[in-house]
Design a protein around this motif. Sequence first.
Motif, short mmCIF file in Angstrom:
data_model
loop_
_atom_site.label_atom_id
_atom_site.label_comp_id
_atom_site.label_asym_id
_atom_site.label_seq_id
_atom_site.Cartn_x
_atom_site.Cartn_y
_atom_site.Cartn_z
N THR A 168 21.79 16.88 -33.88
CA THR A 168 20.64 17.43 -34.60
C THR A 168 20.16 18.76 -34.00
OG1 THR A 168 19.15 16.07 -33.25
CG2 THR A 168 19.85 15.17 -35.38
N HIS B 14 18.30 11.63 -42.25
CA HIS B 14 17.88 11.61 -40.85
C HIS B 14 17.10 12.90 -40.61
CE1 HIS B 14 18.04 11.89 -36.48
NE2 HIS B 14 18.62 10.71 -36.40
N ILE C 118 25.27 9.77 -34.45
CA ILE C 118 24.25 10.82 -34.52
C ILE C 118 23.60 10.95 -33.15
CG2 ILE C 118 22.16 11.64 -35.67
CD1 ILE C 118 22.86 9.75 -38.00
#
Length: 561
Positions: free
Chosen positions: A75, A164, A38
């Motif tokens: 993200t 998340h 991530i």
Amino acid sequence: MPKTTASAETLRVVPLGGLGEVGRNMMYLEYHEKILIIDIGFRMPEEDMPGIDYIIPNITALKNRSKDIVGVLITHGHYDHIGAIPYIVSQLGNPPLFAGNLAKAIILRRQEDFPSNAKLRISSIVDGQKFKIGPFAIEPFRQNHNITDNFGFVIGTPVGNIVHTSDFKFDDTPVNDPPTDYERLKKIGQKKILLLMSDSTNAEEPNHSLSEQTIMDNLEDIFKNAQGRIITATFASLINRIQQIITLSEKYNRKVALEGHSMKMNVEICKQLGYIRAKRDTILKTKEVLAYPDNRIAIAGTGAQGEERAMLMRIANGDHQHIRIQKGDTVVFSSSVIPGNERSVQFVKDRLYKQGAHVFHYKMLDIHASGHANKDELTQMLDLMNPKFLLPIHGQFSMIINHAKLAQEWGMPEKNIIVAENGQVLSLKKASIAIEKETVPANYIMVDGLGVGDVGEVVLRDRQNLAKDGMFVIIVVVDRQTGTVKGSPDIISRGFIYLRESKDLLKQVRKRTVDIVNSSAGHGGPINWIYVRDNIKNKVSDFLFTKTERRPMVLPVIIEV
């Protein structure tokens, strides 16, 4: 390094950056030898890191494991989450990347600066559109931040569901984005969340973060009342703020000039994607805009952090090609100050005031809203997700600790909250979470120009010494046969003393150098020149310190004739 694997009933969570710091965000999840990464971000260097461009995560733990890496989730498009991709992805075997449209476009545009890198395998993600990567079931969900296409992730694993949050805030009246979808978040929380990994950047800030609409209203007051030119400085990636400046400029009949390569690039990308809206004749080249009357000019650029090469610093120093500060200019710092940049920002503000500008910054007026959740929003996120365990992420250690305390006040047992550091390995099971004894390397990897990781602690310390106390070079000509000095040593000083004003000190150094060489080498027989050089370096360094209480880098050069 031996390969470690997760057992069938255990998921490993390994942060490589972003904990105990702001930036360099990267972590990975591992289940049954399958790895999901991530973010791959960088951070800017600290003040005591001369010559360093960026700091990136250490990926030693992932080397030689490219076949195990199933993918990388991104993200959003801020560089502290994507900036290290050109330096790292190829070393990971070029795994597939998954990102929102804006982050994808920024990543691909930046990749053009690295033509020798392999073509990226990158796919777009859509809010709510589920997909599977190896053993991980992914569901992206939109989060408000200060950039469009920011996604949190629900990650389904055989151990349990993980959330998340990405960087986030709750905003009911945002600009250029839909408001927070609380119903959607509530439904996610009904999925029995095992672990919440939540943004901690503003965990020390009370109440609720400001809405972008508040910022818009205050910026409009400035545009309404400014008689001369308006110069705004913000982050190049703060797309919402740039849209606000464009919208207000059109409302108050001003033309807009964009300054800064990264800002121009981001605006171009956003216009192509439809994320920035502007009339055809609003954004013009700087030369064209400056031809208009002062009350019809708006300039948007970088430099709100006092960066040396950014627009605002060059304007303040009188180094900008086209723009000079003139009396009546209004300068707006539309960002908060990142810790460590206070002195640089103060320098720029002082220079602008001296030149007659009206200066506005976030401490005088609400003209910057953080993209991160304050305490009330972090508590609300806990309410919505109702997780069994919490891992605070993204923030300095004090921020992470305060987030943990907030969770305890909310009602989570202390044993269910993990305060971790980069490089620690967390074991997550259905009924427990713990920090293992094992750690992985997570130290800084420094980027200097084309060099990645070749500047270590020794090189950095040398640079710090040069910046602090300067350099002192002693050139000695020595008779090869006798080992004695011929003539008087030459001395070059940079950043230590001014030679013309230090003749007595230099005379003493020359005499000591001759004595050191003659005593070390002038005895006949074989001569160890390495020993002689070290002797000069150490003894002259000690002597200079006794005389000046400074210790420059002493570089002896011995020429044999």
